[in-house]
Design a protein around this motif. Structure first.
Motif, PDB file in Angstrom:
ATOM      1  N   SER A  69      -5.139 -11.213 -64.570  1.00  0.00           N
ATOM      2  CA  SER A  69      -6.327 -10.700 -63.884  1.00  0.00           C
ATOM      3  C   SER A  69      -7.579 -11.521 -64.160  1.00  0.00           C
ATOM      4  N   ALA A  70      -7.761 -11.999 -65.395  1.00  0.00           N
ATOM      5  CA  ALA A  70      -8.978 -12.745 -65.718  1.00  0.00           C
ATOM      6  C   ALA A  70      -9.065 -14.033 -64.905  1.00  0.00           C
ATOM      7  N   ILE A  71      -7.945 -14.732 -64.767  1.00  0.00           N
ATOM      8  CA  ILE A  71      -7.936 -15.992 -64.020  1.00  0.00           C
ATOM      9  C   ILE A  71      -8.119 -15.725 -62.537  1.00  0.00           C
ATOM     10  N   VAL A  72      -7.395 -14.753 -62.007  1.00  0.00           N
ATOM     11  CA  VAL A  72      -7.512 -14.417 -60.586  1.00  0.00           C
ATOM     12  C   VAL A  72      -8.940 -14.007 -60.250  1.00  0.00           C
ATOM     13  N   SER A  73      -9.560 -13.226 -61.117  1.00  0.00           N
ATOM     14  CA  SER A  73     -10.928 -12.758 -60.882  1.00  0.00           C
ATOM     15  C   SER A  73     -11.924 -13.919 -60.861  1.00  0.00           C
ATOM     16  N   LEU A  74     -11.799 -14.829 -61.807  1.00  0.00           N
ATOM     17  CA  LEU A  74     -12.710 -15.975 -61.852  1.00  0.00           C
ATOM     18  C   LEU A  74     -12.589 -16.830 -60.588  1.00  0.00           C
ATOM     19  N   ILE A  75     -11.371 -17.039 -60.140  1.00  0.00           N
ATOM     20  CA  ILE A  75     -11.155 -17.849 -58.938  1.00  0.00           C
ATOM     21  C   ILE A  75     -11.739 -17.147 -57.713  1.00  0.00           C
ATOM     22  N   GLN A  77     -14.196 -15.173 -57.632  1.00  0.00           N
ATOM     23  CA  GLN A  77     -15.658 -15.188 -57.739  1.00  0.00           C
ATOM     24  C   GLN A  77     -16.245 -16.584 -57.555  1.00  0.00           C
ATOM     25  N   GLY A  78     -15.395 -17.549 -57.234  1.00  0.00           N
ATOM     26  CA  GLY A  78     -15.870 -18.917 -57.061  1.00  0.00           C
ATOM     27  C   GLY A  78     -16.176 -19.620 -58.367  1.00  0.00           C
ATOM     28  N   GLN A  79     -15.583 -19.143 -59.472  1.00  0.00           N
ATOM     29  CA  GLN A  79     -15.831 -19.734 -60.788  1.00  0.00           C
ATOM     30  C   GLN A  79     -14.577 -20.411 -61.339  1.00  0.00           C
ATOM     31  N   GLU A  80     -13.831 -21.036 -60.448  1.00  0.00           N
ATOM     32  CA  GLU A  80     -12.591 -21.676 -60.859  1.00  0.00           C
ATOM     33  C   GLU A  80     -12.810 -22.745 -61.927  1.00  0.00           C
ATOM     34  N   SER A  81     -13.960 -23.398 -61.892  1.00  0.00           N
ATOM     35  CA  SER A  81     -14.234 -24.452 -62.882  1.00  0.00           C
ATOM     36  C   SER A  81     -14.211 -23.900 -64.302  1.00  0.00           C
ATOM     37  N   HIS A  82     -14.577 -22.619 -64.476  1.00  0.00           N
ATOM     38  CA  HIS A  82     -14.543 -22.018 -65.816  1.00  0.00           C
ATOM     39  C   HIS A  82     -13.108 -21.913 -66.335  1.00  0.00           C
ATOM     40  N   VAL A  83     -12.167 -21.676 -65.409  1.00  0.00           N
ATOM     41  CA  VAL A  83     -10.770 -21.539 -65.812  1.00  0.00           C
ATOM     42  C   VAL A  83     -10.278 -22.823 -66.462  1.00  0.00           C
ATOM     43  N   PRO A  88      -5.296 -27.061 -68.663  1.00  0.00           N
ATOM     44  CA  PRO A  88      -4.980 -28.103 -67.679  1.00  0.00           C
ATOM     45  C   PRO A  88      -4.799 -27.450 -66.313  1.00  0.00           C
ATOM     46  N   ARG A  89      -5.250 -28.115 -65.271  1.00  0.00           N
ATOM     47  CA  ARG A  89      -5.083 -27.567 -63.922  1.00  0.00           C
ATOM     48  C   ARG A  89      -3.598 -27.350 -63.637  1.00  0.00           C
ATOM     49  N   PHE A  90      -3.317 -26.226 -62.987  1.00  0.00           N
ATOM     50  CA  PHE A  90      -1.930 -25.831 -62.738  1.00  0.00           C
ATOM     51  C   PHE A  90      -1.642 -25.914 -61.247  1.00  0.00           C
ATOM     52  N   TYR A  91      -0.550 -26.604 -60.886  1.00  0.00           N
ATOM     53  CA  TYR A  91      -0.233 -26.830 -59.477  1.00  0.00           C
ATOM     54  C   TYR A  91       1.020 -26.081 -59.021  1.00  0.00           C
ATOM     55  N   GLN A 136     -14.830 -23.874 -81.899  1.00  0.00           N
ATOM     56  CA  GLN A 136     -15.816 -22.831 -81.607  1.00  0.00           C
ATOM     57  C   GLN A 136     -16.030 -22.669 -80.107  1.00  0.00           C
ATOM     58  N   ARG A 137     -16.079 -23.782 -79.382  1.00  0.00           N
ATOM     59  CA  ARG A 137     -16.277 -23.699 -77.926  1.00  0.00           C
ATOM     60  C   ARG A 137     -15.070 -23.052 -77.247  1.00  0.00           C
ATOM     61  N   LEU A 138     -13.878 -23.391 -77.719  1.00  0.00           N
ATOM     62  CA  LEU A 138     -12.672 -22.774 -77.166  1.00  0.00           C
ATOM     63  C   LEU A 138     -12.700 -21.266 -77.381  1.00  0.00           C
ATOM     64  N   CYS A 139     -13.050 -20.838 -78.574  1.00  0.00           N
ATOM     65  CA  CYS A 139     -13.058 -19.412 -78.895  1.00  0.00           C
ATOM     66  C   CYS A 139     -14.124 -18.668 -78.080  1.00  0.00           C
ATOM     67  N   LYS A 140     -15.286 -19.265 -77.910  1.00  0.00           N
ATOM     68  CA  LYS A 140     -16.325 -18.638 -77.089  1.00  0.00           C
ATOM     69  C   LYS A 140     -15.880 -18.525 -75.640  1.00  0.00           C
ATOM     70  N   TRP A 141     -15.154 -19.524 -75.164  1.00  0.00           N
ATOM     71  CA  TRP A 141     -14.619 -19.497 -73.802  1.00  0.00           C
ATOM     72  C   TRP A 141     -13.638 -18.340 -73.627  1.00  0.00           C
ATOM     73  N   LEU A 142     -12.772 -18.132 -74.615  1.00  0.00           N
ATOM     74  CA  LEU A 142     -11.839 -17.013 -74.560  1.00  0.00           C
ATOM     75  C   LEU A 142     -12.580 -15.687 -74.495  1.00  0.00           C
ATOM     76  N   GLU A 143     -13.591 -15.548 -75.333  1.00  0.00           N
ATOM     77  CA  GLU A 143     -14.362 -14.303 -75.362  1.00  0.00           C
ATOM     78  C   GLU A 143     -15.108 -14.085 -74.052  1.00  0.00           C
ATOM     79  N   LYS A 144     -15.644 -15.139 -73.486  1.00  0.00           N
ATOM     80  CA  LYS A 144     -16.440 -15.022 -72.259  1.00  0.00           C
ATOM     81  C   LYS A 144     -15.575 -14.746 -71.036  1.00  0.00           C
TER      82      LYS A 144
END
Length: 222
Positions: A69-75, A77-83, A88-91, A136-144
């Motif tokens: 759900s988190a990935i689908v929601s971001l996409i 919302q037009g925030q695919e770049s955050h994913v 790695p981009r998944f094809y 730290q950046r990875l962990c903040k990304w997970l939380e966000k």
């Protein structure tokens, strides 16, 4: 169909071989090792066997993980770049001469070789300041983002340069078991789940940096 008959995997796990795409060097092809899937299946209890083999097929599980759900929601919302900040981009799935493969971005170093893992970096350089900041950046990304992962293991994370600094990318271990995916609809549960994964991640790094005299299974329970 992509011919991998003359290719040698650049990395292998118990369940999958990883190949560099012969026609697109910036893409990775993950191919299941069917003999190991069968061996794992035969070790299952009769009850678990009723659940089928797809639950122990890492490619199928990875496909499901990208539909969380988190990935689908971001996409949506037009925030695919955050994913893709730490994935790695998944094809999707593609056919090869060795069977169906999951195709994704292949993260490379400055020489065009597969990027090093966090595990290898810790062994060579320790937990230095640039990598501490990357963690730290990875962990903040997970939380966000609220993206769910399994346990974060250093050999499943690779280091790639982005904007003149190292960033960590999770190349294996995305998603969570089925029950956890359902519970993730509860915000408090999702936050606590991610917090537990982060705490265990730092504990795993500490174990990697130690003498490893104690098995990880015992160390993580301390």
């Amino acid at each position: 169909m992509i011919d991998l008959s003359h290719q040698t995997p650049f990395a292998s796990g118990y369940n999958r071989h990883c190949y560099q795409h012969p026609d697109a060097p910036d893409r990775c092809l993950k191919v299941i090792r069917p003999e190991n899937i069968e061996a794992r299946y035969q070790r299952q209890t009769p009850l678990k066997k009723l659940l089928g083999k797809s639950r122990i097929n890492d490619n199928k599980q990875e496909q499901l993980a990208h539909q969380q759900s988190a990935i689908v929601s971001l996409i949506r919302q037009g925030q695919e770049s955050h994913v893709w900040q730490h994935l790695p981009r998944f094809y999707g799935e593609t056919e090869t001469s060795l069977g169906a493969a999951n195709e994704s971005e292949l993260l490379l170093d400055e020489h065009g070789n597969p990027a090093p893992t966090l595990e290898s970096h810790l062994q060579k350089y320790g937990f230095d300041a640039p990598i501490q900041a990357a963690v730290q950046r990875l962990c903040k990304w997970l939380e966000k983002t609220g993206i769910l992962t399994r346990n974060l293991l250093p050999h499943n994370l690779v280091i790639a340069q982005r904007n003149n600094q190292p960033e960590l990318f999770l190349v294996d271990g995305l998603g969570a078991p089925g029950a956890q995916n359902m519970l993730a609809a509860i915000p408090v549960w999702r936050r606590r789940y991610i917090e537990r994964r982060i705490r265990r991640f730092y504990k795993r790094i500490a174990w990697e940096l130690g003498d490893r005299q104690q098995a990880w299974e015992e160390f993580q329970r301390l």
